[in-house]
Design an enzyme around this catalytic site. Structure first.
Site: not given
Ligand code: XIL
Length: 380
Positions: A164, A269
């Site tokens: 990101e 994701e």
């Molecule tokens: C999220 C997790 O799912 C949560 O449990 C945590 O509180 C915050 O992070 N993008 C990403 C992930 O790359 O690491 C994130 O994961 C969601 C968005």
């Protein structure tokens, strides 16, 4: 008499053979799990949480072991957990995670080495709380990346090296990494990771990865890394999507643009929210209760209409991934069942969402069978 016995035996033998052939054919023809269904196309993975890693959530573990052939840790490998204080590393959870993946012969992903979020404050500041110099931040990044990547050398197959860093309009996120090191923090991170494990695949990972501006800058970034001889293998498309955004055409353009830059893509994701996006709801609903109901409409189950729409979205995304299976390395779900999905709390806390392929009772949703069927149709 002898002849009759022989004939009877031969018939039995023939029917046994044909029976086992039929059974064999049947099992070859209709895979029951995602990993069997997609085995000729791409890896199918899941992000797993501490309850699964430590085998406390046995039902989730059963789903992960049966259905998926790749894993990523949902949280425990982020820098605030791996190095909460400078020089004090905590590897217990990550070690268990990797051992679980090895036991199940899975394609293991490390998430993530450099991210502005879920990073400890000390990383960027000195004793007085002021930003450290570029030189100090470089050393800290190098120490973190080298320690973590070399610990899992040969065990973790691919790393989300930077997460990101680019905004939707194509500008660089004004994170502490950027503020202190400028754009150079990205090539440095990839270089350190590669030095620590020359065989691991290295990825750049981001959300809203279909936005035009973001695509343009990431494509430039990939070209720049490659022209400098720095390893980058893949673009991670987070794929946190909704029922109405993005369009499949927009998404396809992004896949093609990243591939043309010379990397594989993965959906890293994937979750498809079934809930209305808060940005799309008019803020002039005066009645608070009505507003809340509109934001969180399915507290006791998803409606039939929404289910149909949601299933179609899953089919459309997987059709796209299958269409480009020569470009796609992996499709990973962000979580296992709806109950544990981060989408219940994002972007609004406390909603009831239905973004994943397994429901709150650990049941396989009907869509899974349809996706496997789709994969079968695209087998050749
Ligand atoms: C999220 C997790 O799912 C949560 O449990 C945590 O509180 C915050 O992070 N993008 C990403 C992930 O790359 O690491 C994130 O994961 C969601 C968005």
């Amino acid at each position: 008499m002898k002849n009759i016995v022989i004939t009877a035996l031969s018939i039995a033998a023939i029917s046994l053979t044909s029976c086992s052939t039929t059974q064999k054919t049947a099992s070859v023809q209709s895979p029951q799990t995602l990993k069997e269904g997609f085995k000729n196309h791409f890896y199918v993975g899941a992000a797993i949480n501490l309850d699964a890693i430590h085998n406390n959530d046995k039902k989730a573990v059963a789903i992960i072991e049966n259905q998926f052939n790749s894993i990523v840790a949902e949280n425990c490998m982020k820098s605030m957990f791996l190095q909460p204080k400078e020089g004090e590393f905590f590897f217990d959870d990550a070690d268990q995670f990797v051992a679980f993946g090895q036991k199940n012969k899975m394609f293991i992903i490390g998430h993530c080495l450099v991210w502005h979020s879920q990073a400890p404050d000390w990383f960027f500041t000195d004793k007085e709380g002021k930003n450290v110099s570029a030189e100090v931040l470089k050393q800290r990044m190098k120490k973190h990346i080298t320690t973590v990547v070399s610990r899992y050398k040969g065990k973790i197959h691919g790393w989300d090296v930077v997460n990101e860093a680019i905004m939707e309009d194509g500008s660089y996120r004004k994170s502490k990494f950027y503020e202190i090191l400028g754009e150079e923090f990205i090539p440095l991170a990839f270089q350190y990771a590669h030095e620590a494990d020359p065989n691991a695949e290295l990825y750049y990972n981001d959300y809203n990865e279909w936005h035009k501006g973001k695509v343009e800058t990431v494509v430039k970034l990939i070209a720049d890394l490659k022209s400098r001889g720095i390893r980058i293998d893949g673009m991670g498309l987070q794929t946190h999507v909704g029922l109405d955004y993005p369009t499949i055409e927009e998404y396809e353009k992004a896949i093609i643009a990243y591939t043309n830059a010379g990397v594989k893509v993965s959906s890293t994701e994937l979750d498809i929210s079934a809930l209305p996006s808060p940005h799309k709801i008019s803020s002039n609903i005066a009645d608070t209760q009505a507003y809340e109901k509109e934001l969180n409409p399915y507290t006791s189950g998803l409606s039939e209409t929404a289910t149909t729409k949601w299933e179609k979205r899953y089919m459309d995304f997987f059709s796209l991934f299958l269409k480009h299976k020569d470009k796609v390395k992996r499709v990973t779900q962000w979580g296992v069942t709806d109950i544990d999905s981060w989408k219940n709390d994002f972007p609004i806390k406390g909603r009831t969402d239905y973004p994943l392929l397994f429901d709150r009772k650990y049941q396989t949703k009907p869509i899974v069978k349809k996706l496997i069927q789709l994969a079968e149709e695209k087998k050749n």
